[in-house]
Design a protein around this motif. Structure first.
Motif, PDB file in Angstrom:
ATOM      1  N   GLY A 278      27.072  46.325 104.391  1.00 46.23           N
ATOM      2  CA  GLY A 278      27.933  46.777 103.416  1.00 46.23           C
ATOM      3  C   GLY A 278      29.389  46.616 103.779  1.00 46.23           C
ATOM      4  O   GLY A 278      30.461  47.089 103.011  1.00 46.23           O
ATOM      5  N   LYS A 279      29.673  45.879 104.719  1.00 46.52           N
ATOM      6  CA  LYS A 279      31.148  45.444 104.993  1.00 46.52           C
ATOM      7  C   LYS A 279      31.380  44.066 105.394  1.00 46.52           C
ATOM      8  O   LYS A 279      30.483  43.338 105.663  1.00 46.52           O
ATOM      9  CB  LYS A 279      31.527  46.432 106.274  1.00 46.52           C
ATOM     10  CG  LYS A 279      31.519  47.868 105.985  1.00 46.52           C
ATOM     11  CD  LYS A 279      32.228  48.615 107.307  1.00 46.52           C
ATOM     12  CE  LYS A 279      32.219  50.231 107.175  1.00 46.52           C
ATOM     13  NZ  LYS A 279      32.883  50.723 108.223  1.00 46.52           N
ATOM     14  N   VAL A 280      32.639  43.659 105.217  1.00 46.53           N
ATOM     15  CA  VAL A 280      32.833  42.205 105.384  1.00 46.53           C
ATOM     16  C   VAL A 280      33.117  41.907 107.158  1.00 46.53           C
ATOM     17  O   VAL A 280      33.950  42.733 107.980  1.00 46.53           O
ATOM     18  CB  VAL A 280      34.093  42.152 104.901  1.00 46.53           C
ATOM     19  CG1 VAL A 280      34.465  40.523 105.487  1.00 46.53           C
ATOM     20  CG2 VAL A 280      34.300  41.972 103.533  1.00 46.53           C
ATOM     21  N   ALA A 281      32.319  41.304 107.530  1.00 45.96           N
ATOM     22  CA  ALA A 281      32.053  40.847 108.978  1.00 45.96           C
ATOM     23  C   ALA A 281      33.032  39.656 109.433  1.00 45.96           C
ATOM     24  O   ALA A 281      33.470  39.604 110.675  1.00 45.96           O
ATOM     25  CB  ALA A 281      30.597  40.604 109.572  1.00 45.96           C
ATOM     26  N   SER A 282      33.174  38.888 108.345  1.00 48.42           N
ATOM     27  CA  SER A 282      34.065  37.457 108.712  1.00 48.42           C
ATOM     28  C   SER A 282      34.374  36.907 107.436  1.00 48.42           C
ATOM     29  O   SER A 282      33.909  37.026 106.323  1.00 48.42           O
ATOM     30  CB  SER A 282      33.209  36.562 109.534  1.00 48.42           C
ATOM     31  OG  SER A 282      32.297  36.074 108.956  1.00 48.42           O
ATOM     32  N   LEU A 283      35.887  36.076 107.613  1.00 50.75           N
ATOM     33  CA  LEU A 283      36.370  35.723 106.543  1.00 50.75           C
ATOM     34  C   LEU A 283      36.516  34.090 107.099  1.00 50.75           C
ATOM     35  O   LEU A 283      37.130  34.023 108.185  1.00 50.75           O
ATOM     36  CB  LEU A 283      37.689  36.185 105.946  1.00 50.75           C
ATOM     37  CG  LEU A 283      37.498  37.682 105.484  1.00 50.75           C
ATOM     38  CD1 LEU A 283      37.715  38.620 106.635  1.00 50.75           C
ATOM     39  CD2 LEU A 283      38.545  38.044 104.524  1.00 50.75           C
ATOM     40  N   ARG A 284      36.501  32.978 106.009  1.00 56.54           N
ATOM     41  CA  ARG A 284      36.774  31.947 106.335  1.00 56.54           C
ATOM     42  C   ARG A 284      37.634  31.281 105.121  1.00 56.54           C
ATOM     43  O   ARG A 284      37.199  30.894 104.287  1.00 56.54           O
ATOM     44  CB  ARG A 284      35.658  31.056 106.896  1.00 56.54           C
ATOM     45  CG  ARG A 284      35.041  31.094 107.993  1.00 56.54           C
ATOM     46  CD  ARG A 284      33.794  30.327 108.215  1.00 56.54           C
ATOM     47  NE  ARG A 284      33.050  30.339 109.496  1.00 56.54           N
ATOM     48  CZ  ARG A 284      32.269  31.594 109.913  1.00 56.54           C
ATOM     49  NH1 ARG A 284      32.124  32.260 108.796  1.00 56.54           N
ATOM     50  NH2 ARG A 284      31.826  31.863 111.133  1.00 56.54           N
ATOM     51  N   GLY A 285      38.965  31.142 105.474  1.00 58.30           N
ATOM     52  CA  GLY A 285      39.847  30.527 104.387  1.00 58.30           C
ATOM     53  C   GLY A 285      40.247  29.118 104.448  1.00 58.30           C
ATOM     54  O   GLY A 285      40.585  28.533 105.647  1.00 58.30           O
ATOM     55  N   ILE A 286      39.787  28.494 103.410  1.00 58.17           N
ATOM     56  CA  ILE A 286      39.818  26.989 103.196  1.00 58.17           C
ATOM     57  C   ILE A 286      40.787  26.536 102.162  1.00 58.17           C
ATOM     58  O   ILE A 286      40.606  26.870 100.941  1.00 58.17           O
ATOM     59  CB  ILE A 286      38.535  26.358 103.385  1.00 58.17           C
ATOM     60  CG1 ILE A 286      37.617  26.889 104.323  1.00 58.17           C
ATOM     61  CG2 ILE A 286      38.575  24.920 103.254  1.00 58.17           C
ATOM     62  CD1 ILE A 286      36.100  26.723 104.357  1.00 58.17           C
ATOM     63  N   ALA A 287      41.786  25.901 102.293  1.00 54.52           N
ATOM     64  CA  ALA A 287      42.647  25.239 101.289  1.00 54.52           C
ATOM     65  C   ALA A 287      42.986  23.932 101.505  1.00 54.52           C
ATOM     66  O   ALA A 287      43.540  23.355 100.497  1.00 54.52           O
ATOM     67  CB  ALA A 287      43.945  26.051 101.121  1.00 54.52           C
ATOM     68  N   ALA A 288      42.623  23.137 102.441  1.00 55.81           N
ATOM     69  CA  ALA A 288      42.885  21.877 102.641  1.00 55.81           C
ATOM     70  C   ALA A 288      42.137  20.872 101.722  1.00 55.81           C
ATOM     71  O   ALA A 288      41.054  21.103 101.589  1.00 55.81           O
ATOM     72  CB  ALA A 288      42.282  21.270 104.229  1.00 55.81           C
ATOM     73  N   ALA A 289      42.710  20.262 101.006  1.00 56.60           N
ATOM     74  CA  ALA A 289      42.266  19.482  99.966  1.00 56.60           C
ATOM     75  C   ALA A 289      40.966  18.658 100.290  1.00 56.60           C
ATOM     76  O   ALA A 289      40.029  18.706  99.506  1.00 56.60           O
ATOM     77  CB  ALA A 289      43.404  18.534  98.959  1.00 56.60           C
TER      78      ALA A 289
END
Length: 312
Positions: A278-289
């Motif tokens: 029920g919680k966020v354990a990891s995030l991966r942010g990706i914006a490279a085209a």
């Protein structure tokens, strides 16, 4: 090449692409490996190929191992600038998803963990866990003994299991609700609620909107919350970089919920979440085209849900 030989290859293309993607973590590189396999098939003495599917699997696997061993690949991964390429739900390159092991093997979390294995360990693990090859078949593909195959997969399982988050598979509907609540907190300035939605050992990784040469990494709930608040705070500069005011959609990426920022039908950024208890354990942010090219192609053909935020 006669049409029968082409048809036989095309019948295997999807499986080969899924195998190559798991081995390389890159859809573009996987497509190149499959095309190189086709060229080898085209040039082969096909009359002497007893089992075409096994022959093709052997070729594509070894081409992928060569890529993983190449100086370019070692440099990219060692430089800390590498993230798995995200794929939208329904993409055939995600491949078999009948078992938990198959679904897990294509998650961004496991694809990242596989980077810590040797190329041969990675190949054995993928062939065994995701495609259920026997050790005899793996030995034939990699030109190793069955005993060596067993040892490689044993070591790979230990390393992946030791660093994989316990708790099994998250319920997709529950995970989506957590991400919706997280997005609401991130865009409203409710920092305390944002921190409360993070696990104690949460981590975040970002490619810096494609502008950084190295990945940006964050640990501790407070630092991750600060990064998220800054990242989700709209500014004129961010809108210029995105090409407009994005709508925010929630979709499944590599089996996990993700927030996609979309401008004029084009995905300009993705934040993929791993949810645990029920919680966020990891995030991966990706914006490279270049990391979003295949996802964008699939998005244009995707039946869209209503955005959770219509204009950011």
């Amino acid at each position: 090449m006669d049409s029968a030989a082409i048809d036989r290859f095309e019948a295997s293309r999807g499986r080969l692409a899924s195998l190559a993607y798991r081995l390389l973590g890159s859809a573009a590189d996987a497509e190149d490996a499959v095309q190189d396999t086709f060229l080898r098939w085209q040039a082969a003495d096909r009359e002497r190929v007893e089992v075409p599917e096994a022959w093709l699997s052997k070729v594509v696997t070894n081409l992928c191992i060569d890529r993983l061993r190449s100086a370019r690949a070692r440099h990219e991964r060692a430089a800390g600038a590498w993230l798995p390429e995200p794929l939208l739900e329904g993409d055939p390159m995600l491949g078999p998803a009948d078992t938990f092991e198959q679904r897990e093997s294509v998650s961004l979390a496991v694809l990242t963990l596989l980077e810590r294995l040797s190329p041969v360990e990675r190949a054995v693990y993928v062939l065994r866990e995701a495609f259920s090859y026997s050790h005899a078949e793996i030995a034939g593909i990699l030109d190793i003994t069955e005993s060596a195959s067993q040892q490689h997969v044993h070591r790979a399982r230990i390393r992946v299991t030791a660093e994989r988050r316990p708790g099994g598979e998250a319920d997709p509907a529950s995970a989506r609700r957590v991400v919706e609540e997280f997005l609401a907190a991130a865009t409203s300035g409710r920092t305390e609620r944002l921190v409360a939605l993070l696990t104690d050992d949460v981590t975040a990784v970002s490619d810096g909107a494609g502008l950084s040469k190295r990945l940006l990494r964050y640990k501790t709930r407070e630092r991750v919350a600060s990064y998220v608040r800054a990242g989700f705070k709209p500014t004129p500069a961010k809108r210029r970089l995105a090409g407009g005011s994005p709508a925010m959609h929630i979709a499944l990426v590599n089996g996990s919920p993700a927030v996609l920022a979309v401008v004029d039908g084009r995905v300009v950024g993705a934040v993929a979440f791993e949810v645990s208890d029920g919680k966020v354990a990891s995030l991966r942010g990706i914006a490279a085209a270049n990391r979003l090219a295949r996802l964008n192609k699939a998005w244009r053909q995707h039946e869209l849900d209503a955005p959770v935020i219509t204009a950011w």
